[in-house]
Design an enzyme around this catalytic site. Structure first.
Site, PDB file in Angstrom:
ATOM      1  N   ASP A  28       0.851  -1.194   0.000  1.00 14.13           N
ATOM      2  CA  ASP A  28       0.000   0.000   0.000  1.00 14.13           C
ATOM      3  C   ASP A  28       0.887   1.245   0.000  1.00 14.13           C
ATOM      4  OD1 ASP A  28      -3.210   0.526   1.134  1.00 14.13           O
ATOM      5  OD2 ASP A  28      -1.788   2.196   1.080  1.00 14.13           O
ATOM      6  N   ASN A  85     -12.828  -3.388   2.956  1.00  9.98           N
ATOM      7  CA  ASN A  85     -13.777  -2.291   3.133  1.00  9.98           C
ATOM      8  C   ASN A  85     -14.748  -2.334   1.959  1.00  9.98           C
ATOM      9  OD1 ASN A  85     -12.466  -1.322   5.463  1.00  9.98           O
ATOM     10  ND2 ASN A  85     -10.985  -0.201   4.207  1.00  9.98           N
ATOM     11  N   GLY A  91     -15.404   2.903   4.301  1.00 12.24           N
ATOM     12  CA  GLY A  91     -14.029   3.357   4.097  1.00 12.24           C
ATOM     13  C   GLY A  91     -13.418   2.955   2.768  1.00 12.24           C
ATOM     14  N   GLN A  92     -14.198   2.335   1.880  1.00 13.37           N
ATOM     15  CA  GLN A  92     -13.617   1.992   0.573  1.00 13.37           C
ATOM     16  C   GLN A  92     -13.381   3.265  -0.238  1.00 13.37           C
ATOM     17  OE1 GLN A  92     -15.822  -0.885  -1.802  1.00 13.37           O
ATOM     18  NE2 GLN A  92     -14.182  -1.007  -3.342  1.00 13.37           N
ATOM     19  N   SER A  93     -12.162   3.430  -0.719  1.00 14.45           N
ATOM     20  CA  SER A  93     -11.831   4.632  -1.493  1.00 14.45           C
ATOM     21  C   SER A  93     -11.357   4.307  -2.905  1.00 14.45           C
ATOM     22  CB  SER A  93     -10.763   5.455  -0.765  1.00 14.45           C
ATOM     23  OG  SER A  93      -9.584   4.691  -0.597  1.00 14.45           O
ATOM     24  N   HIS A  98     -10.242  -5.138  -3.204  1.00 15.91           N
ATOM     25  CA  HIS A  98      -8.911  -5.391  -2.643  1.00 15.91           C
ATOM     26  C   HIS A  98      -9.025  -5.870  -1.215  1.00 15.91           C
ATOM     27  CE1 HIS A  98      -9.961  -1.150  -2.168  1.00 15.91           C
ATOM     28  NE2 HIS A  98      -9.324  -1.170  -1.011  1.00 15.91           N
ATOM     29  N   HIS A 100      -6.959  -5.989   2.269  1.00 17.01           N
ATOM     30  CA  HIS A 100      -5.812  -5.442   3.002  1.00 17.01           C
ATOM     31  C   HIS A 100      -5.208  -6.553   3.865  1.00 17.01           C
ATOM     32  CE1 HIS A 100      -6.936  -1.045   2.538  1.00 17.01           C
ATOM     33  NE2 HIS A 100      -8.132  -1.582   2.354  1.00 17.01           N
TER      34      HIS A 100
HETATM   35  P1  5GP Z   1      -9.698   1.370   0.704  1.00 16.13           P
HETATM   36  O1  5GP Z   1      -9.737   2.682   1.446  1.00 16.13           O
HETATM   37  O2  5GP Z   1     -10.422   1.472  -0.625  1.00 16.13           O
HETATM   38  O3  5GP Z   1     -10.127   0.179   1.503  1.00 16.13           O
HETATM   39  O4  5GP Z   1      -8.178   1.096   0.399  1.00 16.13           O
HETATM   40  C1  5GP Z   1      -7.532   1.670  -0.700  1.00 16.13           C
HETATM   41  C2  5GP Z   1      -6.063   1.610  -0.400  1.00 16.13           C
HETATM   42  O5  5GP Z   1      -5.355   1.815  -1.601  1.00 16.13           O
HETATM   43  C3  5GP Z   1      -5.597   2.691   0.585  1.00 16.13           C
HETATM   44  O6  5GP Z   1      -5.000   2.069   1.706  1.00 16.13           O
HETATM   45  C4  5GP Z   1      -4.610   3.527  -0.236  1.00 16.13           C
HETATM   46  O7  5GP Z   1      -3.507   3.961   0.519  1.00 16.13           O
HETATM   47  C5  5GP Z   1      -4.212   2.567  -1.337  1.00 16.13           C
HETATM   48  N1  5GP Z   1      -3.854   3.188  -2.595  1.00 16.13           N
HETATM   49  C6  5GP Z   1      -4.558   4.144  -3.256  1.00 16.13           C
HETATM   50  N2  5GP Z   1      -3.954   4.450  -4.405  1.00 16.13           N
HETATM   51  C7  5GP Z   1      -2.841   3.664  -4.475  1.00 16.13           C
HETATM   52  C8  5GP Z   1      -1.804   3.539  -5.449  1.00 16.13           C
HETATM   53  O8  5GP Z   1      -1.778   4.199  -6.492  1.00 16.13           O
HETATM   54  N3  5GP Z   1      -0.827   2.632  -5.194  1.00 16.13           N
HETATM   55  C9  5GP Z   1      -0.821   1.871  -4.048  1.00 16.13           C
HETATM   56  N4  5GP Z   1       0.199   1.021  -3.890  1.00 16.13           N
HETATM   57  N5  5GP Z   1      -1.782   1.966  -3.117  1.00 16.13           N
HETATM   58  C10 5GP Z   1      -2.786   2.856  -3.329  1.00 16.13           C
END
Ligand code: 5GP
Ligand code: ZN
Length: 112
Positions: A28, A85, A91-93, A98, A100
């Site tokens: 990440d 998430n 919290g999914q962004s 994916h 974690h």
């Molecule tokens: P979410 O918030 O959707 O569960 O997790 C998305 C994750 O993707 C976050 O922890 C964020 O730091 C990571 N992330 C977002 N953009 C990138 C990227 O371009 N490269 C990598 N390696 N991680 C990313």
């Protein structure tokens, strides 16, 4: 194309830990613990909620990859957390499914 699809295609860089024909694992970019790896399907799937009953094999492969990553990065003895998430409210962004894999520090419960 979404940011994780760009990592799959090689258009965007990532520190890859493991890959095979179905899944990819990479560090990440904004780690929440000393070890923080994301495991994704190569195929663009928006979220867990967007998977189907027929996706058993893919979901199993994501979990098998999470286990393998934990073994490779020496998280088994200390313990690690596996999180999905689902949806912005949770919290999914990034809207490419994916998993974690987080470890290397003490985890609290319940998660915030
Ligand atoms: P979410 O918030 O959707 O569960 O997790 C998305 C994750 O993707 C976050 O922890 C964020 O730091 C990571 N992330 C977002 N953009 C990138 C990227 O371009 N490269 C990598 N390696 N991680 C990313
Ligand atoms: Zn994608």
């Amino acid at each position: 194309m979404c940011v994780f699809c760009k990592i799959v295609s090689g258009e965007a860089a990532a520190r890859i830990v493991f890959q095979d024909e179905d899944v990819l694992a990479f560090h990440d970019v904004n780690p929440q613990a000393p070890t923080h790896v994301l495991v994704i399907p190569r195929r663009h799937v928006v979220s867990l909620a967007d998977t189907e009953d027929g996706d058993t094999e893919l979901l199993g492969k994501l979990m098998q990859c999470a286990r393998r990553v934990a073994e490779m990065l020496d998280l088994v003895k200390s313990g690690y957390r596996v999180v999905i998430n689902n949806g912005a409210g949770a919290g999914q962004s990034v809207f490419h499914l994916h998993v974690h894999v987080i470890g290397g520090r003490r985890m609290r419960w319940p998660p915030g």
